[in-house]
Structures are given as C-alpha cells and as structure tokens.
Motif scaffolding. Structure first.
Motif, mmCIF file in Angstrom:
data_model
loop_
_atom_site.group_PDB
_atom_site.id
_atom_site.type_symbol
_atom_site.label_atom_id
_atom_site.label_comp_id
_atom_site.label_asym_id
_atom_site.label_seq_id
_atom_site.Cartn_x
_atom_site.Cartn_y
_atom_site.Cartn_z
ATOM 1 N N ALA A 286 55.997 65.330 53.239
ATOM 2 C CA ALA A 286 55.285 64.626 54.018
ATOM 3 C C ALA A 286 55.500 63.637 53.010
ATOM 4 O O ALA A 286 55.631 63.149 52.176
ATOM 5 C CB ALA A 286 54.263 64.823 54.003
ATOM 6 N N VAL B 108 49.308 61.343 55.451
ATOM 7 C CA VAL B 108 48.417 62.651 55.396
ATOM 8 C C VAL B 108 47.294 61.565 57.304
ATOM 9 O O VAL B 108 46.838 60.980 56.445
ATOM 10 C CB VAL B 108 47.608 62.974 54.561
ATOM 11 C CG1 VAL B 108 46.340 64.098 54.858
ATOM 12 C CG2 VAL B 108 48.062 63.754 53.351
ATOM 13 N N TYR C 246 40.659 67.587 53.136
ATOM 14 C CA TYR C 246 41.849 67.999 54.479
ATOM 15 C C TYR C 246 42.334 66.844 54.661
ATOM 16 O O TYR C 246 41.702 66.068 55.437
ATOM 17 C CB TYR C 246 41.264 69.025 54.264
ATOM 18 C CG TYR C 246 40.582 69.302 55.063
ATOM 19 C CD1 TYR C 246 40.728 68.953 56.929
ATOM 20 C CD2 TYR C 246 38.791 69.251 54.385
ATOM 21 C CE1 TYR C 246 39.043 68.843 57.668
ATOM 22 C CE2 TYR C 246 38.102 69.022 56.193
ATOM 23 C CZ TYR C 246 38.020 68.840 57.007
ATOM 24 O OH TYR C 246 36.624 68.983 58.185
ATOM 25 N N GLY C 247 43.940 67.662 55.736
ATOM 26 C CA GLY C 247 44.372 66.679 56.153
ATOM 27 C C GLY C 247 45.621 67.427 56.720
ATOM 28 O O GLY C 247 45.952 67.860 56.778
ATOM 29 N N THR C 248 46.098 67.041 57.619
ATOM 30 C CA THR C 248 47.322 66.569 58.189
ATOM 31 C C THR C 248 48.585 65.828 57.378
ATOM 32 O O THR C 248 48.479 65.187 57.849
ATOM 33 C CB THR C 248 47.273 66.527 60.026
ATOM 34 O OG1 THR C 248 46.540 67.193 60.434
ATOM 35 C CG2 THR C 248 48.645 67.449 60.611
ATOM 36 N N ALA C 249 49.314 67.189 57.183
ATOM 37 C CA ALA C 249 50.514 66.775 55.916
ATOM 38 C C ALA C 249 51.600 66.413 57.568
ATOM 39 O O ALA C 249 52.217 66.956 58.351
ATOM 40 C CB ALA C 249 51.068 67.603 55.331
ATOM 41 N N VAL C 250 52.537 65.077 57.659
ATOM 42 C CA VAL C 250 53.493 64.873 58.467
ATOM 43 C C VAL C 250 54.416 63.855 57.923
ATOM 44 O O VAL C 250 53.952 63.042 56.758
ATOM 45 C CB VAL C 250 52.893 63.588 59.608
ATOM 46 C CG1 VAL C 250 51.320 64.854 60.313
ATOM 47 C CG2 VAL C 250 52.391 62.703 58.809
ATOM 48 N N ALA D 6 50.810 66.861 50.190
ATOM 49 C CA ALA D 6 51.475 66.783 50.523
ATOM 50 C C ALA D 6 53.073 66.159 50.385
ATOM 51 O O ALA D 6 54.215 66.542 51.017
ATOM 52 C CB ALA D 6 50.859 65.167 51.013
ATOM 53 N N VAL E 197 55.159 67.259 62.033
ATOM 54 C CA VAL E 197 53.933 67.737 61.314
ATOM 55 C C VAL E 197 54.346 68.982 60.952
ATOM 56 O O VAL E 197 55.187 69.642 61.101
ATOM 57 C CB VAL E 197 53.320 68.065 62.828
ATOM 58 C CG1 VAL E 197 52.033 69.193 62.342
ATOM 59 C CG2 VAL E 197 52.704 66.962 63.424
ATOM 60 N N GLY F 175 52.077 70.239 58.871
ATOM 61 C CA GLY F 175 50.859 71.114 59.116
ATOM 62 C C GLY F 175 49.861 70.629 58.013
ATOM 63 O O GLY F 175 48.980 69.818 57.174
ATOM 64 N N GLU F 176 48.211 71.438 57.885
ATOM 65 C CA GLU F 176 47.059 71.378 56.958
ATOM 66 C C GLU F 176 47.291 71.556 56.176
ATOM 67 O O GLU F 176 48.472 72.387 55.691
ATOM 68 C CB GLU F 176 45.810 72.297 58.095
ATOM 69 C CG GLU F 176 44.940 72.106 56.990
ATOM 70 C CD GLU F 176 43.825 73.504 57.300
ATOM 71 O OE1 GLU F 176 42.421 73.084 56.757
ATOM 72 O OE2 GLU F 176 44.131 73.977 57.884
ATOM 73 N N ASN G 215 43.925 59.562 63.575
ATOM 74 C CA ASN G 215 44.474 60.490 63.945
ATOM 75 C C ASN G 215 46.143 59.522 64.360
ATOM 76 O O ASN G 215 46.789 60.858 64.052
ATOM 77 C CB ASN G 215 44.718 61.109 65.367
ATOM 78 C CG ASN G 215 43.192 62.101 64.925
ATOM 79 O OD1 ASN G 215 43.235 62.166 64.353
ATOM 80 N ND2 ASN G 215 41.759 61.562 65.979
#
Length: 123
Positions: free
Chosen positions: A89, A92, A112-116, A84, A32, A34-35, A22
């Motif tokens: 981003a 991820v 899948y994941g969170t792009a930052v 991403a 962030v 998002g997904e 995380n």
C-alpha cells in the motif's frame, strides 16, 4: 513536558500516507488491499500507578499515564504503517484507534484502517 510528548501522527515516514478520512482529495483509490492494523499492549508503570493514585485523591491530569498512552498509540501507528508497506500500500484510509484494558495488566491499543494504493494526483 513538551507538547511533542503528547502528540501523535506520522513521524517523517512519508512513503505511507495515513489519514482519518475515507478519501484523499485530488487522489483516486486504484486498489483496495484491505483492513490492516497495528497492535500493542503496554503494562502499567508502578511509579505512574502510585502517582495516579495520589492524583486521584487531589485531582489533576495523570501526566505519566497520558505520556504512556501517547507513546503506545504512536507505536501502534508505526506497526500499522509497517503492515501497509509490507502489503504494497501507499496509503491507509479511515485510520482509527481502539483502546481497551488487557486482563487488568495493561492497556491494549489497536490502530486500524484500510490499506490502499492511490493513483497519481489529479489536476
């Protein structure tokens, strides 16, 4: 078959960091996005299916199907990385896989994941 045929992960595309954690030690999330996800569906190979049928009688690893799944997962990750990059981003976080059957015609793999956007290294 070599272990490379069954492995995964990033393949030299270092501009986007993909991690299952995380957070990234020594880095702070600045934004962030998002997904995001990468999705692919692969049909089954007839030869692999026949081999799988025989193996199911005698036991043992279904190497052809294992290799196909590894390739499918890798393609899903590559699509995740493309998403991403397109959204701006540089990382991820919390990348995961979801695998399911797609209407008895193949296997669906979603990475899948969170792009930052990460800040510079601390310290």
């Amino acid at each position: 078959m070599s272990t490379d045929e069954f492995g995964g992960g990033q393949t030299g595309r270092d501009d986007i960091l993909v991690v299952t954690t995380n957070e990234v030690p020594g880095r702070e999330v600045q934004r962030v996005i998002g997904e995001i996800f990468g999705l692919t569906v692969r049909s089954r190979n007839l030869g692999s299916q026949i081999g799988a049928g025989i193996k199911s009688v005698f036991g043992g690893e279904l190497r052809g199907l294992t290799k196909t799944l590894a390739e499918t997962r890798q393609q899903a990750v590559e699509r995740l990385i493309d998403q991403a990059r397109e959204r701006g981003a540089d990382a991820v976080l919390a990348m995961r896989y979801e695998v399911s059957q797609a209407e008895d015609i193949g296997t669906e793999v979603c990475a899948y994941g969170t792009a930052v956007v990460l800040g510079p290294p601390r310290g």
